[in-house]
Design a protein around this motif. Structure first.
Motif, short mmCIF file in Angstrom:
data_model
loop_
_atom_site.label_atom_id
_atom_site.label_comp_id
_atom_site.label_asym_id
_atom_site.label_seq_id
_atom_site.Cartn_x
_atom_site.Cartn_y
_atom_site.Cartn_z
N ARG A 10 5.07 6.83 -1.60
CA ARG A 10 4.32 6.35 -1.74
C ARG A 10 4.48 6.45 -3.58
O ARG A 10 3.31 6.82 -4.02
CB ARG A 10 3.61 8.64 -1.89
CG ARG A 10 3.00 8.76 -1.23
CD ARG A 10 2.54 10.13 -0.72
NE ARG A 10 2.13 10.11 1.11
CZ ARG A 10 2.41 10.92 1.24
NH1 ARG A 10 3.36 11.96 1.52
NH2 ARG A 10 1.25 11.25 3.21
N GLU A 27 2.06 4.41 1.39
CA GLU A 27 1.99 5.51 1.43
C GLU A 27 0.64 6.49 1.66
O GLU A 27 0.56 7.39 0.74
CB GLU A 27 2.37 6.73 2.78
CG GLU A 27 2.99 7.53 3.82
CD GLU A 27 3.73 8.29 4.91
OE1 GLU A 27 3.27 8.43 5.84
OE2 GLU A 27 4.40 8.35 3.99
N PRO A 28 0.05 6.59 2.88
CA PRO A 28 -2.06 7.70 1.86
C PRO A 28 -1.53 9.03 2.48
O PRO A 28 -0.98 8.93 3.26
CB PRO A 28 -2.95 6.60 2.69
CG PRO A 28 -2.48 5.62 3.51
CD PRO A 28 -1.40 5.15 3.44
N LEU A 30 0.23 -6.11 3.92
CA LEU A 30 0.64 -5.24 3.22
C LEU A 30 1.33 -4.22 3.32
O LEU A 30 1.26 -3.86 4.74
CB LEU A 30 0.04 -5.10 2.56
CG LEU A 30 -1.53 -5.69 2.10
CD1 LEU A 30 -2.95 -5.15 0.89
CD2 LEU A 30 -0.99 -6.65 0.28
N ARG A 49 -0.87 -0.12 -10.37
CA ARG A 49 -1.00 1.57 -10.55
C ARG A 49 -1.66 1.47 -11.29
O ARG A 49 -1.16 1.09 -12.38
CB ARG A 49 0.04 2.32 -9.93
CG ARG A 49 0.38 1.95 -8.34
CD ARG A 49 1.89 3.09 -8.47
NE ARG A 49 2.34 3.08 -7.11
CZ ARG A 49 2.54 4.36 -6.13
NH1 ARG A 49 1.58 5.15 -6.64
NH2 ARG A 49 2.54 3.94 -4.93
N HIS A 62 -7.33 -2.53 -8.52
CA HIS A 62 -6.84 -2.32 -6.85
C HIS A 62 -7.65 -2.86 -6.02
O HIS A 62 -9.26 -3.11 -6.70
CB HIS A 62 -6.27 -1.58 -7.17
CG HIS A 62 -6.85 0.07 -7.33
ND1 HIS A 62 -7.39 0.21 -8.52
CD2 HIS A 62 -7.72 0.62 -6.67
CE1 HIS A 62 -8.10 1.56 -8.66
NE2 HIS A 62 -8.66 1.90 -7.27
N ILE A 114 0.59 -1.62 0.11
CA ILE A 114 -0.11 0.16 0.13
C ILE A 114 0.76 1.35 0.45
O ILE A 114 1.64 1.24 1.28
CB ILE A 114 -0.94 -0.17 0.83
CG1 ILE A 114 -1.59 -1.09 1.75
CG2 ILE A 114 -1.44 1.45 1.36
CD1 ILE A 114 -2.80 -1.46 2.59
N ALA A 140 -6.87 4.88 0.27
CA ALA A 140 -5.64 4.42 -0.12
C ALA A 140 -5.91 3.22 -1.10
O ALA A 140 -6.78 2.93 -1.11
CB ALA A 140 -5.13 3.67 0.90
N GLY A 141 -4.70 2.52 -2.18
CA GLY A 141 -5.60 1.59 -2.72
C GLY A 141 -3.95 0.57 -2.39
O GLY A 141 -2.70 0.86 -1.51
N ALA A 142 -4.81 -0.36 -2.72
CA ALA A 142 -2.90 -1.69 -2.47
C ALA A 142 -3.46 -2.46 -3.73
O ALA A 142 -4.13 -2.95 -4.31
CB ALA A 142 -3.98 -3.12 -1.57
N VAL A 173 3.63 -0.95 3.80
CA VAL A 173 2.99 0.42 3.95
C VAL A 173 4.83 1.29 2.87
O VAL A 173 5.28 1.04 3.15
CB VAL A 173 2.88 1.09 4.96
CG1 VAL A 173 2.54 2.77 4.69
CG2 VAL A 173 1.02 0.79 5.76
N SER A 221 -10.15 -5.35 6.24
CA SER A 221 -9.02 -4.84 6.70
C SER A 221 -9.47 -4.34 8.41
O SER A 221 -10.42 -3.43 7.99
CB SER A 221 -8.31 -4.03 6.20
OG SER A 221 -7.51 -3.55 6.88
#
Length: 155
Positions: A145, A42-43, A140, A104, A108, A40, A49-51, A142, A70
């Motif tokens: 970005r 970092e939001p 997952l 990306r 996702h 993931i 947030a995306g995984a 982190v 989650s």
């Protein structure tokens, strides 16, 4: 041992063997999912947030990713990207003896309304749900970005 005890023991062993064999055959039909390269970014804030990850199906049975959960969010969505537009979908196919790439700019898992904002170096637990294989828990990482799985040889 008397004859009655011997018969009860024989029936018990037969039933146990039958259950073990039937359990093995049903497991053989279930897809075996393996997750790698999960992360993931970092939001920026606690809104979303995306995984991203690679889900490999090691069986001859196709399956579908049907959901995720989650502790980080009560609202995880499966998103598909087509023609550069993101949209929520009920499931994504995981082909038999193939893989589903969540990356990306593509398909996702999206976390909506985060309960906290995870930082680089932390881990986020996610349970992926599949139509046939059942739930699979993954941790997952982190990452920064700007991180993409191609930036690393680690799996």
């Amino acid at each position: 041992m008397n004859a009655r005890t011997t018969r009860i023991l024989a029936v018990t062993l037969s039933l146990t063997a039958a259950l073990a064999i039937s359990g093995c055959s049903s497991d053989a039909e279930k897809p075996g999912m393996k997750v790698s390269q999960g992360f993931i970014p970092e939001p920026v804030n606690d809104k979303m947030a995306g995984a991203f990850m690679v889900i490999k199906n090691g069986s001859a049975t196709a399956d579908k990713l049907t959901g995720a959960s989650s502790p980080l969010s009560d609202d995880l969505q499966i998103h598909e990207t087509k023609d550069q537009k993101m949209q929520q979908v009920p499931s994504l196919d995981v082909p038999a003896n193939g893989e589903l790439r969540l990356e990306r700019g593509g398909n996702h898992v999206m976390f909506m309304g985060l309960k906290s904002t995870p930082k680089v170096g932390e881990k986020v637990t996610v349970e992926l749900r599949f139509e046939k294989a059942g739930p699979v828990k993954v941790e997952l990482d982190v990452k920064e970005r700007t991180y993409t799985a191609q930036n690393s040889n680690a799996h």
